[in-house]
Write an enzyme that holds these catalytic residues in place. Structure first.
Site, mmCIF file in Angstrom:
data_model
loop_
_atom_site.group_PDB
_atom_site.id
_atom_site.type_symbol
_atom_site.label_atom_id
_atom_site.label_comp_id
_atom_site.label_asym_id
_atom_site.label_seq_id
_atom_site.Cartn_x
_atom_site.Cartn_y
_atom_site.Cartn_z
ATOM 1 N N HIS A 106 -1.008 -2.192 12.583
ATOM 2 C CA HIS A 106 -1.212 -0.850 13.137
ATOM 3 C C HIS A 106 -2.518 -0.749 13.906
ATOM 4 C CE1 HIS A 106 1.688 1.007 9.958
ATOM 5 N NE2 HIS A 106 2.332 0.390 10.922
ATOM 6 N N CYS A 114 -7.866 0.342 26.742
ATOM 7 C CA CYS A 114 -7.739 1.184 27.939
ATOM 8 C C CYS A 114 -6.252 1.435 28.175
ATOM 9 C CB CYS A 114 -8.342 0.474 29.151
ATOM 10 S SG CYS A 114 -8.056 1.397 30.685
HETATM 11 N N1 APR Z 1 -4.427 1.509 -6.110
HETATM 12 C C1 APR Z 1 -3.188 1.113 -5.712
HETATM 13 N N2 APR Z 1 -2.344 1.908 -5.002
HETATM 14 C C2 APR Z 1 -2.786 3.150 -4.693
HETATM 15 C C3 APR Z 1 -4.063 3.627 -5.079
HETATM 16 C C4 APR Z 1 -4.892 2.744 -5.808
HETATM 17 N N3 APR Z 1 -6.114 3.117 -6.218
HETATM 18 N N4 APR Z 1 -4.188 4.919 -4.627
HETATM 19 C C5 APR Z 1 -3.042 5.214 -3.968
HETATM 20 N N5 APR Z 1 -2.198 4.174 -4.030
HETATM 21 C C6 APR Z 1 -0.860 4.056 -3.436
HETATM 22 C C7 APR Z 1 -0.001 5.298 -3.561
HETATM 23 O O1 APR Z 1 0.695 5.275 -4.798
HETATM 24 C C8 APR Z 1 0.940 5.126 -2.359
HETATM 25 O O2 APR Z 1 2.058 4.322 -2.715
HETATM 26 O O3 APR Z 1 -1.061 3.877 -2.056
HETATM 27 C C9 APR Z 1 0.083 4.377 -1.343
HETATM 28 C C10 APR Z 1 -0.417 5.257 -0.213
HETATM 29 O O4 APR Z 1 0.712 5.633 0.535
HETATM 30 P P1 APR Z 1 0.480 6.226 1.998
HETATM 31 O O5 APR Z 1 -0.578 7.250 1.944
HETATM 32 O O6 APR Z 1 1.840 6.586 2.528
HETATM 33 O O7 APR Z 1 -0.124 4.997 2.830
HETATM 34 P P2 APR Z 1 0.649 3.798 3.500
HETATM 35 O O8 APR Z 1 1.845 3.383 2.696
HETATM 36 O O9 APR Z 1 -0.357 2.751 3.819
HETATM 37 O O10 APR Z 1 1.151 4.459 4.886
HETATM 38 C C11 APR Z 1 1.788 3.592 5.820
HETATM 39 O O11 APR Z 1 1.810 5.381 7.442
HETATM 40 O O12 APR Z 1 0.717 7.138 8.384
HETATM 41 C C12 APR Z 1 1.063 5.830 8.571
HETATM 42 O O13 APR Z 1 -0.066 4.303 9.924
HETATM 43 C C13 APR Z 1 -0.147 4.968 8.706
HETATM 44 O O14 APR Z 1 -0.440 2.703 7.958
HETATM 45 C C14 APR Z 1 -0.021 4.003 7.540
HETATM 46 C C15 APR Z 1 1.445 4.028 7.216
#
Ligand code: APR
Length: 229
Positions: A106, A114
């Protein structure tokens, strides 16, 4: 130990203070994705988008790698060519923990792009619409991150890694965003064992052979120590 392919999400950096997107208080509960994470939002209000990423870049600079980032960097040093690190995160905490060749599907906050000539350079601490591209001089600079509706980077490299994975591990991702959320099925269909490390069950937990719950700073170092034996 065969070829391990690791996919990380915002949960890996949550304990470094960078927050996540979809947990309570997550970024998407405070900002409108359409305004700050789409090409249309950038076209409508580039200043707001630069503000959003400038704030995230500042947070990232203040954050420190946590034991999970360090454990993954150690694993890579221990078994360099047998570990592929893919991240959905745009922070540089894995690199600051000592990891290299991290596949940022990402993009990354430390990169600038640019929109006119596709020149890439290291982003300044704060970007603005007044910036001119160092190559073509046009005022069309943007953070080098992949927005919704855009194609993630390095998909060919990721596909090759998934095809040769003996073990696929997803760390701290909710499994809400494709194509990353589909990697577990790709890897499993081609013979890999699959492991999920997360604080809570995710949308893709049922697709894994094994899920371990706990904070990444605890369960990732424990898992890395186990497989290095
Ligand atoms: N340790 C392990 N896991 C954790 C912790 C922690 N301390 N805190 C939160 N989590 C987990 C949550 O349970 C959840 O499954 O991290 C995950 C966060 O989920 P999202 O906020 O959806 O993040 P992510 O999965 O990386 O999102 C994917 O979505 O918005 C786009 O580009 C953005 O890269 C991102 C993509």
């Amino acid at each position: 130990m065969g070829h391990i392919v690791i996919l990380t999400g915002a949960g890996l950096s949550a304990e470094s203070g960078l927050g996540t997107f979809r947990d309570k208080e997550g970024l998407w509960t405070r900002y409108d994705i359409d305004e700050v994470a789409t090409p249309q939002g950038f076209a409508r209000n580039p200043g707001l988008v630069h503000e959003f990423y400038n704030a995230r870049r500042a947070n990232c600079r203040q954050a420190q790698p946590n034991p999970a980032h360090i454990a993954l960097a150690d694993l890579q040093h221990f078994a360099a060519d047998r570990v592929t690190l893919i991240t959905q995160n745009v922070d540089d905490l894995l690199e600051r923990a000592g990891a290299s060749d991290v596949i940022h599907m990402h993009g990354h906050l430390t990169g600038a792009l640019c929109a006119a000539c596709e020149h890439r350079w290291t982003a300044p601490d704060t970007m603005s619409i007044a910036d001119a591209c160092p190559s073509c001089g046009q005022h069309s600079t943007r953070p080098d991150v992949v927005w919704f509706g855009e194609i993630p980077y390095h998909m060919d490299k990721i596909d090759t890694a998934l095809a040769t994975a003996d073990l696929f591990v997803a760390i701290g991702t909710s499994g809400n965003v494709y194509p990353a959320a589909g990697f577990v099925q790709d890897a499993s269909a081609r013979g890999a064992r699959t492991l999920e490390l997360n604080l809570a069950h995710s949308a893709i937990t049922p697709l894994f052979d094994e899920t371990r719950l706990g904070p990444a700073s605890k369960i990732v170092p424990k898992w890395v120590a186990e497989i290095q034996q």
